[in-house]
Design an enzyme around this catalytic site. Structure first.
Site, PDB file in Angstrom:
ATOM      1  N   GLN A  75     -27.552  44.519  -8.399  1.00 41.33           N
ATOM      2  CA  GLN A  75     -27.431  45.312  -9.626  1.00 41.33           C
ATOM      3  C   GLN A  75     -27.829  46.771  -9.377  1.00 41.33           C
ATOM      4  O   GLN A  75     -28.527  47.396 -10.179  1.00 41.33           O
ATOM      5  CB  GLN A  75     -28.284  44.697 -10.739  1.00 41.33           C
ATOM      6  N   SER A  76     -27.342  47.325  -8.292  1.00 39.59           N
ATOM      7  CA  SER A  76     -27.703  48.692  -7.911  1.00 39.59           C
ATOM      8  C   SER A  76     -27.099  49.737  -8.842  1.00 39.59           C
ATOM      9  O   SER A  76     -25.882  49.834  -8.997  1.00 39.59           O
ATOM     10  CB  SER A  76     -27.230  48.955  -6.480  1.00 39.59           C
TER      11      SER A  76
END
Length: 339
Positions: A75-76
């Protein structure tokens, strides 16, 4: 300090707002709390990486790149903003996503930032947690070179001296805003992970002789490791700017007490911080960075480390898109509100 000497693509929505949080300040009963809204930088819901990418992408184009490679956690926020920036510039984008949490939740692995990566046209591939991501990017770059591409590698978080220039500039912007409204800032607090935001801020603040302490709330590494990482990058950034030695080791302060079980895994105080900001100020935090950063800020207020009469600025690094990958973490609180 003349940042115009460095190549830059002006795409961020700047300056970002500096707002007073009256309801939160009253609720906590401590200092006057302000927020620097770097969740409002633009490009795919905004966030702190847009400032860094203005300099990084300019460097990529100056080197003749047609492809950008970067890496981050599943979930960068950095991956999502890099994908958006690449789309805006017409560059191919390859993202390596490291599984740092071991989550099997479908929303975590396909929704939120991952969904936006793909909407922006980026190609993603997954890697197991703990692998050498820098080496993995080099392998991919070599393959792409063999196909006739010209890749430019951006480190995780955009955290190198070029990327940190974005937060040197943010320090200038914030101090200028404070000066223009007669606001004396006693402390600045922000989340710190890959080090670029904190390193750039402290370098800019020290170069200005602003006299404002900066506290980084760690989201991954232990305190000593985090501080050493930030200090090393701040030194390299200062050298790039032509002011070597402007940052002392004692200027770099991190508190890693709020990491919990690990990177990307929110604690209960993280969820409390997210709910408080949403319900008191209408501002969305994320479960990985800003949520843990605010959890640290709230705890410092409750323990009397920040007190009445002081003015504390929280620098919001963005990341609200990641909330949609963490719906399971909020399930209990959601049920309590359903009628």
């Amino acid at each position: 300090m003349h940042l115009a000497r460095f190549p830059r693509i002006f795409l961020a929505h700047l300056p970002t707002p500096l707002e007073r949080l009256d309801r939160l300040s009253k609720e906590l009963g401590g200092p006057e709390i302000w927020i620097k809204r770097d969740d409002c930088t633009g490009l795919s819901t905004g966030g702190n990486k847009t400032r860094k990418l203005e300099f990084l992408m300019a460097e990529a184009l100056a080197q003749g790149a047609d492809t950008v490679i970067t890496q981050g956690a599943t979930q960068s926020n950095h991956a999502r903003q890099t994908a958006a920036f690449s789309a805006k510039l017409g560059l191919a984008c390859h993202i390596l996503l490291e599984d740092r949490t071991g989550s099997n939740d479908a929303n975590y692995n396909t929704n939120g930032n991952v969904l936006l990566d793909h909407l922006h046209g980026a190609k993603t591939s997954r890697r197991a947690g703990g692998v050498d991501m820098a080496a993995e990017m080099e392998v991919l770059a070599e393959r792409l070179r063999g196909e006739g591409r010209k890749p430019y590698i951006i480190p995780g978080g955009g955290s190198n001296p070029t990327g940190a220039l974005g937060y040197v500039n943010c320090a200038f912007e914030l101090v200028s805003q404070a000066n223009d409204r007669g606001l004396v800032i006693d402390h600045i607090v922000t989340a710190t992970g890959s080090a670029g935001t904190q390193a750039g801020l402290i370098t800019g603040l020290k170069a200005l002789n602003a006299g404002i302490p900066l506290l980084g709330i760690g989201v991954r590494a232990p305190k000593e490791k985090q501080e050493e990482s930030v200090y090393a990058l701040a030194q390299r950034t200062a050298e790039k700017l032509g002011c070597p030695g402007v940052v002392a080791r004692s200027d770099v302060v991190a508190d890693s007490s709020y990491v919990g079980a690990g990177y990307g895994i929110p604690r209960e105080d993280t969820l409390e911080a997210i709910r408080m900001f949403a319900q008191l100020e209408g501002i969305l935090l994320d479960p990985v960075y800003s949520g843990k950063g605010v959890a640290g800020l709230i705890d410092h207020v409750r323990k009397g480390r920040f007190t009445k009469g002081q003015r504390v600025v929280f620098l919001h690094t963005g990341g609200a898109a990641g909330l949609f990958g963490y719906d399971a973490a909020f399930a209990e609180g959601r049920k309590a509100l359903e009628m």
